[in-house]
Design a protein around this motif. Structure first.
Motif, mmCIF file in Angstrom:
data_model
loop_
_atom_site.group_PDB
_atom_site.id
_atom_site.type_symbol
_atom_site.label_atom_id
_atom_site.label_comp_id
_atom_site.label_asym_id
_atom_site.label_seq_id
_atom_site.Cartn_x
_atom_site.Cartn_y
_atom_site.Cartn_z
ATOM 1 N N GLU A 7 0.808 -1.219 0.000
ATOM 2 C CA GLU A 7 0.000 0.000 0.000
ATOM 3 C C GLU A 7 0.839 1.266 0.000
ATOM 4 O O GLU A 7 0.367 2.323 -0.439
ATOM 5 C CB GLU A 7 -0.933 0.003 1.207
ATOM 6 C CG GLU A 7 -1.933 -1.134 1.230
ATOM 7 C CD GLU A 7 -2.754 -1.140 2.510
ATOM 8 O OE1 GLU A 7 -3.305 -0.091 2.878
ATOM 9 O OE2 GLU A 7 -2.822 -2.202 3.160
ATOM 10 N N HIS A 8 2.071 1.215 0.483
ATOM 11 C CA HIS A 8 2.885 2.422 0.581
ATOM 12 C C HIS A 8 3.150 3.048 -0.772
ATOM 13 O O HIS A 8 3.356 4.260 -0.863
ATOM 14 C CB HIS A 8 4.210 2.113 1.295
ATOM 15 C CG HIS A 8 4.058 1.773 2.739
ATOM 16 N ND1 HIS A 8 3.652 2.696 3.689
ATOM 17 C CD2 HIS A 8 4.252 0.615 3.418
ATOM 18 C CE1 HIS A 8 3.607 2.117 4.881
ATOM 19 N NE2 HIS A 8 3.959 0.848 4.745
ATOM 20 N N GLU A 9 3.178 2.234 -1.820
ATOM 21 C CA GLU A 9 3.356 2.783 -3.170
ATOM 22 C C GLU A 9 2.171 2.495 -4.079
ATOM 23 O O GLU A 9 2.287 2.564 -5.303
ATOM 24 C CB GLU A 9 4.647 2.241 -3.793
ATOM 25 C CG GLU A 9 5.907 2.832 -3.185
ATOM 26 C CD GLU A 9 7.086 2.718 -4.118
ATOM 27 O OE1 GLU A 9 7.159 3.487 -5.095
ATOM 28 O OE2 GLU A 9 7.931 1.844 -3.869
ATOM 29 N N GLY A 10 1.040 2.169 -3.480
ATOM 30 C CA GLY A 10 -0.168 1.967 -4.272
ATOM 31 C C GLY A 10 -0.151 0.731 -5.139
ATOM 32 O O GLY A 10 -0.848 0.680 -6.164
ATOM 33 N N ILE A 11 0.626 -0.272 -4.754
ATOM 34 C CA ILE A 11 0.714 -1.504 -5.539
ATOM 35 C C ILE A 11 -0.502 -2.383 -5.246
ATOM 36 O O ILE A 11 -0.874 -2.573 -4.083
ATOM 37 C CB ILE A 11 1.995 -2.292 -5.188
ATOM 38 C CG1 ILE A 11 3.237 -1.429 -5.397
ATOM 39 C CG2 ILE A 11 2.085 -3.573 -6.022
ATOM 40 C CD1 ILE A 11 3.413 -0.951 -6.799
ATOM 41 N N VAL A 12 -1.096 -2.937 -6.297
ATOM 42 C CA VAL A 12 -2.174 -3.914 -6.159
ATOM 43 C C VAL A 12 -1.661 -5.231 -6.746
ATOM 44 O O VAL A 12 -1.708 -5.434 -7.967
ATOM 45 C CB VAL A 12 -3.460 -3.462 -6.867
ATOM 46 C CG1 VAL A 12 -4.552 -4.531 -6.722
ATOM 47 C CG2 VAL A 12 -3.939 -2.133 -6.285
ATOM 48 N N PRO A 13 -1.135 -6.123 -5.918
ATOM 49 C CA PRO A 13 -0.588 -7.381 -6.444
ATOM 50 C C PRO A 13 -1.679 -8.256 -7.052
ATOM 51 O O PRO A 13 -2.850 -8.193 -6.646
ATOM 52 C CB PRO A 13 0.009 -8.045 -5.194
ATOM 53 C CG PRO A 13 0.111 -6.970 -4.160
ATOM 54 C CD PRO A 13 -0.993 -6.014 -4.459
ATOM 55 N N ASP A 14 -1.288 -9.083 -8.008
ATOM 56 C CA ASP A 14 -2.216 -10.090 -8.515
ATOM 57 C C ASP A 14 -2.491 -11.141 -7.439
ATOM 58 O O ASP A 14 -3.627 -11.567 -7.249
ATOM 59 C CB ASP A 14 -1.637 -10.768 -9.759
ATOM 60 C CG ASP A 14 -1.475 -9.801 -10.912
ATOM 61 O OD1 ASP A 14 -2.418 -9.036 -11.171
ATOM 62 O OD2 ASP A 14 -0.403 -9.804 -11.544
ATOM 63 N N LEU A 15 -1.412 -11.554 -6.756
ATOM 64 C CA LEU A 15 -1.516 -12.474 -5.626
ATOM 65 C C LEU A 15 -0.709 -11.897 -4.474
ATOM 66 O O LEU A 15 0.372 -11.333 -4.679
ATOM 67 C CB LEU A 15 -0.957 -13.862 -5.975
ATOM 68 C CG LEU A 15 -1.589 -14.618 -7.143
ATOM 69 C CD1 LEU A 15 -0.867 -15.964 -7.335
ATOM 70 C CD2 LEU A 15 -3.073 -14.836 -6.940
#
Length: 439
Positions: free
Chosen positions: A272-280
């Protein structure tokens, strides 16, 4: 936080460390337990709560380890204890794959709600971080029909055969245990203290290696903040560039949040710190306050790629662990522990940076929330100094402060205090640490 009954929240040395009773038990351990299982501290615990651990000799130690980032909400947090007791009275096990139970479904629902992204998700539960990482790779391979997996320099993903292949450091994790699983490749990480590259440039370097040596892998697996590798926080922009390349090339982006998850870094998940939305997203450690539980959570279409019966395990999502996980999540949300993690970061970084100003052997102070570290070097250089790390850790241990080391070079002191710890305990521990450097 209201604590369960336990030792007073203050450091206390009743004997030298280790004391006589711990020495007796260590002698028994050497005759009963396989030599390959080492211990950081030469003491045996009898009670723990909040920010302290009491040993068999009556010494009360300040806990800056949290059982390696497991007891994030504090050892035996009251809600967790009550929830596990209630489940214990109902039943301890039926196996979710035989006669399922609501607790497993409830944990999956919470993970689907809490992990980054608003897309439709699914979750599956396991026992350990390594088991979950391995299953995330299985899922990615089933979804893409490809086999290659990319991990990174300094990575740590576990001790099973596949995760040993993905782990970078040989000793003590891999040496003598091969051959390892095939189709695992390694790319360079962003390591700001050592490579001085900005995030996008470091990402382009990694992507160039992946494209030339692998092509299109099934998955890229990365810790948003590396754990065992040295609490390395990639430069801003590195993770978003990498995630964007994965999306553009239909490569599954897997965030290994085993150590960084569940409020540890001041966000529920470090992505969340860099707005990443992982696939898994892989979680474990802090998920259930000390009970064995792990999970893979992700996009529904990817998670559903594995055939029925292809995922699972006898103990995966054990009902006691599920009860603990639900209570852990409730504790994080009810007691404002994200804010507490950020307050711990502010206090500890202030003290550690002031210490760094006076001591040029502290090359770097880094981390987020209650996941912080100092990298130690020879004075005036960036040459790793693992001997100093061991000496300072040993000095802290002797004065009743639990400190862990890590890093590819063995020169990093890492700090993982429970979020239930008081400022008084933190300051006392940091005083001990400062004295260890002076000594």
């Amino acid at each position: 936080m209201t604590l369960t009954s336990g030792p007073a929240q203050a450091r206390h040395l009743a004997t030298a460390i280790p004391g006589p009773r711990s020495l007796e038990l260590m002698a028994r351990k050497e005759h009963a337990v396989a030599r390959g299982v080492g211990t950081t501290m030469p003491v045996f615990a009898v009670r723990a709560s909040g920010g302290v651990v009491e040993d068999v000799d009556g010494n009360v130690l300040i806990d800056l380890g949290s059982g390696i980032a497991v007891t994030t909400v504090g050892v035996s947090a009251p809600r967790v204890v009550d929830a596990v007791r209630g489940q214990l009275d109902a039943f301890t096990h039926t196996c979710f794959m035989v006669t399922p139970y609501e607790g497993y479904v409830a944990v999956a629902e919470q993970l689907n709600r809490l992990t980054p992204g608003t897309h439709e998700k699914r979750s599956v539960l396991f026992n350990s971080g390594a088991e979950a990482v391995e299953n995330a790779v299985k899922i990615a391979r089933a979804f893409t029909g490809r086999q290659a997996v990319v991990a990174f320099d300094h990575a740590y993903h576990g001790r099973t055969n596949l995760t040993m292949a993905m782990t970078a450091k040989s000793m003590p994790y891999k040496q003598g245990f091969g051959p390892f699983a095939a189709e695992v490749y390694r790319a360079p990480l962003s390591y700001p203290f050592r490579d001085r590259a900005d995030g996008p440039a470091a990402a382009r370097r990694a992507i160039d290696v992946i494209e030339k040596q692998v092509g299109r892998p099934a998955a890229v697996v990365i810790e948003p903040i590396q754990g065992e590798g040295g609490f390395i926080v990639p430069a801003p922009g590195f993770l978003p560039e990498l995630a964007a390349w994965c999306r553009a090339n239909d490569v599954v982006f897997i965030a290994d949040e085993v150590q960084t998850g569940f409020a540890r870094t001041g966000a529920l998940f470090a992505s969340e710190h860099e707005g990443i939305v992982p696939d898994l997203l892989v979680s474990a450690k802090g998920i259930a306050d000390g009970l064995p539980l792990s999970a893979v959570t992700g996009r529904a279409d990817i998670m559903d790629a594995a055939h029925t019966g292809g995922l699972g395990g006898t103990y995966g999502g054990n009902p006691l662990a599920c009860a603990a996980a639900l209570a852990t999540i409730e504790t994080i949300e009810a007691e404002g522990l994200l804010e507490r993690a950020r307050a711990i970061e502010e206090l500890m970084k202030d003290r550690l940076c002031r210490l760094q100003e006076k001591d040029d052997r502290i090359g770097d102070v880094r981390g987020r929330g209650a996941m912080l570290a100092v990298e130690l070097v020879r004075p005036g250089t960036t040459e790793p100094d693992p001997e100093l790390a061991r000496a300072v850790a040993a000095a802290a241990h002797a004065q009743g402060v639990i400190v862990l080391t890590c890093g590819t070079y063995g020169n990093v002191l890492r700090f993982l205090p429970p979020l239930a710890i008081s400022d008084e305990l933190l300051n006392d521990a940091l005083d001990v640490l400062a004295e260890g450097f002076r000594a």
